[in-house]
Motif scaffolding. Structure first.
Motif, PDB file in Angstrom:
ATOM      1  N   PHE A  24       0.800  -1.217   0.000  1.00 35.83           N
ATOM      2  CA  PHE A  24       0.000   0.000   0.000  1.00 35.83           C
ATOM      3  C   PHE A  24       0.834   1.269   0.000  1.00 35.83           C
ATOM      4  N   ASP A  25       0.244   2.297  -0.603  1.00 33.99           N
ATOM      5  CA  ASP A  25       0.760   3.657  -0.530  1.00 33.99           C
ATOM      6  C   ASP A  25       0.246   4.206   0.799  1.00 33.99           C
ATOM      7  N   THR A  26       1.152   4.508   1.722  1.00 36.19           N
ATOM      8  CA  THR A  26       0.732   4.972   3.045  1.00 36.19           C
ATOM      9  C   THR A  26       1.237   6.384   3.306  1.00 36.19           C
ATOM     10  N   ALA A  27       0.577   7.043   4.231  1.00 37.35           N
ATOM     11  CA  ALA A  27       0.960   8.390   4.649  1.00 37.35           C
ATOM     12  C   ALA A  27       0.810   8.473   6.163  1.00 37.35           C
ATOM     13  N   ASP A  28       1.548   9.404   6.761  1.00 39.61           N
ATOM     14  CA  ASP A  28       1.503   9.569   8.212  1.00 39.61           C
ATOM     15  C   ASP A  28       0.239  10.269   8.690  1.00 39.61           C
ATOM     16  N   GLY A  29      -0.378  11.054   7.820  1.00 45.26           N
ATOM     17  CA  GLY A  29      -1.588  11.777   8.201  1.00 45.26           C
ATOM     18  C   GLY A  29      -2.387  12.139   6.969  1.00 45.26           C
ATOM     19  N   VAL A  30      -3.598  12.608   7.182  1.00 48.74           N
ATOM     20  CA  VAL A  30      -4.479  12.957   6.068  1.00 48.74           C
ATOM     21  C   VAL A  30      -3.903  14.095   5.211  1.00 48.74           C
ATOM     22  N   PRO A  31      -3.362  15.180   5.815  1.00 51.13           N
ATOM     23  CA  PRO A  31      -2.798  16.237   4.955  1.00 51.13           C
ATOM     24  C   PRO A  31      -1.707  15.723   4.022  1.00 51.13           C
ATOM     25  N   GLU A  32      -0.828  14.862   4.531  1.00 48.42           N
ATOM     26  CA  GLU A  32       0.222  14.280   3.684  1.00 48.42           C
ATOM     27  C   GLU A  32      -0.389  13.388   2.605  1.00 48.42           C
ATOM     28  N   ALA A  33      -1.396  12.630   2.960  1.00 48.65           N
ATOM     29  CA  ALA A  33      -2.040  11.728   2.009  1.00 48.65           C
ATOM     30  C   ALA A  33      -2.714  12.486   0.866  1.00 48.65           C
ATOM     31  N   LEU A  34      -3.214  13.669   1.161  1.00 50.50           N
ATOM     32  CA  LEU A  34      -3.885  14.476   0.144  1.00 50.50           C
ATOM     33  C   LEU A  34      -2.913  15.198  -0.780  1.00 50.50           C
TER      34      LEU A  34
END
Length: 137
Positions: free
Chosen positions: A123-133
């Motif tokens: 999976f493509d993961t991010a530490d938080g929603v802002p980073e994911a967006l």
């Protein structure tokens, strides 16, 4: 004392509608659009055999609608094998459509389930929603 319902009341009520209500209390989805290109689905609760079909339905609908779907699992309190299977199917669906699915694991429960099964690297993961967006990430 008066706030506690008698045991018999729970048994005598309509079982199917009570079970359906219980599912709603076990899992909740908060869906927030971020422009026309991204949506965040915040999952709250348990993702198990009972609730995985609800997650699947939610993801199927959202993946088809936007090029970037962020799945915020920060408030997931249980992630079972049925939930993991839904995540893999959603990733495959997003890939087929040329869309992106990003996970925000956010909790040890989710991260550990993905690591233990060897799925975290899928999976493509991010530490938080802002980073994911962030579309440039």
């Amino acid at each position: 004392m008066s706030g506690d319902p008698p045991v018999d009341d729970g048994v005598s009520g309509p079982g199917l509608s009570e079970d359906a209500g219980d599912v709603g209390e076990v899992i909740r989805f908060d869906v927030v659009a971020h422009g026309e290109g991204a949506t965040v689905v915040h999952v709250v609760g348990e993702v198990d055999t009972l609730t995985a079909p609800l997650l699947r339905s939610q993801l199927d609908e959202q993946i088809a609608a936007v090029p970037l779907l962020v799945l915020d699992l920060t408030d997931v309190s249980f992630l079972g094998s049925a939930g993991l299977a839904v995540l893999v199917a959603a990733k495959d669906d997003a890939d087929r459509r040329g869309h992106r699915l990003r996970l925000v694991c956010g909790s040890r429960i989710v991260t550990r389930a993905l690591q233990a099964t060897g799925l975290l690297t899928l999976f493509d993961t991010a530490d938080g929603v802002p980073e994911a967006l962030d579309v440039s990430a």
